[in-house]
Design an enzyme around this catalytic site. Structure first.
Site, PDB file in Angstrom:
ATOM      1  N   LYS A   1     -64.700  15.957  28.304  1.00 40.62           N
ATOM      2  CA  LYS A   1     -64.705  14.835  29.257  1.00 40.62           C
ATOM      3  C   LYS A   1     -64.403  15.306  30.674  1.00 40.62           C
ATOM      4  CE  LYS A   1     -61.466  12.362  27.230  1.00 40.62           C
ATOM      5  NZ  LYS A   1     -61.145  13.171  26.036  1.00 40.62           N
TER       6      LYS A   1
ATOM      7  N   ARG B   1     -57.395   4.497  26.362  1.00 39.64           N
ATOM      8  CA  ARG B   1     -57.180   5.255  25.134  1.00 39.64           C
ATOM      9  C   ARG B   1     -56.619   4.379  24.016  1.00 39.64           C
ATOM     10  NH1 ARG B   1     -56.489  10.511  27.856  1.00 39.64           N
ATOM     11  NH2 ARG B   1     -56.124  12.208  26.419  1.00 39.64           N
TER      12      ARG B   1
ATOM     13  N   ARG C   1     -58.658  26.611  26.119  1.00 42.32           N
ATOM     14  CA  ARG C   1     -58.915  26.026  27.443  1.00 42.32           C
ATOM     15  C   ARG C   1     -57.970  26.588  28.507  1.00 42.32           C
ATOM     16  NH1 ARG C   1     -59.329  19.642  28.076  1.00 42.32           N
ATOM     17  NH2 ARG C   1     -57.144  19.580  27.473  1.00 42.32           N
TER      18      ARG C   1
ATOM     19  N   ARG D   1     -52.343  24.692  29.506  1.00 43.29           N
ATOM     20  CA  ARG D   1     -51.486  23.504  29.518  1.00 43.29           C
ATOM     21  C   ARG D   1     -50.547  23.553  28.313  1.00 43.29           C
ATOM     22  NH1 ARG D   1     -55.676  18.525  30.062  1.00 43.29           N
ATOM     23  NH2 ARG D   1     -54.222  17.690  28.539  1.00 43.29           N
TER      24      ARG D   1
ATOM     25  N   ARG E   1     -52.346  15.543  19.044  1.00 44.46           N
ATOM     26  CA  ARG E   1     -53.223  14.785  19.959  1.00 44.46           C
ATOM     27  C   ARG E   1     -54.478  14.305  19.234  1.00 44.46           C
ATOM     28  NH1 ARG E   1     -54.159  18.897  24.450  1.00 44.46           N
ATOM     29  NH2 ARG E   1     -55.480  17.321  25.412  1.00 44.46           N
TER      30      ARG E   1
HETATM   31  P1  AMP Z   1     -55.676  14.374  29.150  1.00 39.20           P
HETATM   32  O1  AMP Z   1     -55.599  15.231  30.353  1.00 39.20           O
HETATM   33  O2  AMP Z   1     -56.655  13.247  29.299  1.00 39.20           O
HETATM   34  O3  AMP Z   1     -55.895  15.154  27.885  1.00 39.20           O
HETATM   35  O4  AMP Z   1     -54.234  13.667  29.015  1.00 39.20           O
HETATM   36  C1  AMP Z   1     -53.063  14.440  28.810  1.00 39.20           C
HETATM   37  C2  AMP Z   1     -51.947  13.566  28.282  1.00 39.20           C
HETATM   38  O5  AMP Z   1     -51.629  12.544  29.235  1.00 39.20           O
HETATM   39  C3  AMP Z   1     -52.264  12.803  26.991  1.00 39.20           C
HETATM   40  O6  AMP Z   1     -52.082  13.586  25.815  1.00 39.20           O
HETATM   41  C4  AMP Z   1     -51.258  11.649  27.083  1.00 39.20           C
HETATM   42  O7  AMP Z   1     -49.947  12.083  26.758  1.00 39.20           O
HETATM   43  C5  AMP Z   1     -51.283  11.328  28.583  1.00 39.20           C
HETATM   44  N1  AMP Z   1     -52.340  10.334  28.858  1.00 39.20           N
HETATM   45  C6  AMP Z   1     -53.481  10.525  29.568  1.00 39.20           C
HETATM   46  N2  AMP Z   1     -54.217   9.406  29.615  1.00 39.20           N
HETATM   47  C7  AMP Z   1     -53.540   8.476  28.902  1.00 39.20           C
HETATM   48  C8  AMP Z   1     -53.794   7.128  28.548  1.00 39.20           C
HETATM   49  N3  AMP Z   1     -54.906   6.500  28.933  1.00 39.20           N
HETATM   50  N4  AMP Z   1     -52.848   6.469  27.813  1.00 39.20           N
HETATM   51  C9  AMP Z   1     -51.717   7.090  27.439  1.00 39.20           C
HETATM   52  N5  AMP Z   1     -51.428   8.362  27.697  1.00 39.20           N
HETATM   53  C10 AMP Z   1     -52.330   9.061  28.429  1.00 39.20           C
END
Ligand code: AMP
Length: 216
Positions: A14, A89, A129, A162, A173
């Protein structure tokens, strides 16, 4: 004006697709994960609150996330529209987004793109990654290596793994995704707003598939 929602499991690509598409289509790129990471880096109250959830591979609570995204959406300046990456999400977030979008122009076109990738692919994608310290540009040790090891092709900043891309957190996750985010895909499918794209192809092929889906 357009609202493009990118959906898919962690590791579907994404972020990479969002970077390319937002630039090509002049869409504002809104990544909830990147906003949380920025807050974490700057040690804000929001960042401190989000840290425990992020580091455990869990979702930040809906009320906090929704308030943050609503805030960000109230500051949209691009006339072309915006692209949501990592939000919504949960079903509650999707319903809240629907309310917020009603405040936009009635001609706002909403499309949700679901980048589908088999589960067995995700672990190797995520654990390999690399993310750039300055801007969050994304690379992969094997599938998309940087030209100079450890350095971002775009801005030369350091590439790092990360914390939540470590194997233990990645499994959590994916489990959270299956439980909480699959219902969001059904939600958009039921409203006939969903387009599915095969994410198990090269970055360029996925990007071409998304662009042709957006032309329909
Ligand atoms: P990402 O970079 O999209 O993989 O997001 C990293 C982390 O941020 C996720 O594993 C969640 O802990 C938090 N996070 C990101 N977007 C959301 C969301 N829409 N709702 C809740 N937690 C989020």
């Amino acid at each position: 004006m357009r609202c493009v929602i990118l959906l898919g499991p962690p590791g579907a690509g994404k972020g990479t697709q969002a970077e390319m598409l937002s630039e090509e289509e002049c869409l504002e790129h809104i990544s909830s994960g990147a906003i949380f990471r920025e807050n974490l880096k700057n040690q804000t109250e929001l960042g401190k609150l989000a840290a425990t959830y992020i580091n455990n591979g869990e979702l930040v609570p809906d009320d906090v996330t929704i308030a943050m995204v609503r805030d960000r959406l109230s500051a949209i300046t691009s006339e072309s529209g915006f692209l949501l990456d990592g939000f919504p999400r949960t079903r509650t977030q999707a319903e809240a987004l629907k309310d917020v979008l009603q405040e936009f122009d009635e001609n706002l076109r909403v499309v949700a793109i679901y980048i589908k990738v088999p589960s067995q692919e995700l672990i190797s994608r995520l654990t390999g990654r690399l993310t750039c310290r300055a801007e969050g540009h994304i690379f992969h040790t094997k599938y998309n290596p940087p030209k100079i090891e450890g350095r971002c092709d775009h801005d030369g900043s350091e590439l790092y793994q990360r914390d939540d891309d470590k194997p233990e957190t990645v499994k959590k996750r994916i489990q959270v995704y299956l439980e909480q985010t699959i219902p969001v895909i059904d939600y958009y499918q039921n409203q006939a707003l969903l387009v599915e794209v095969d994410g198990n192809q090269s970055v360029e092929e996925v990007s071409a598939a998304i662009r042709s889906a957006l032309k329909v």
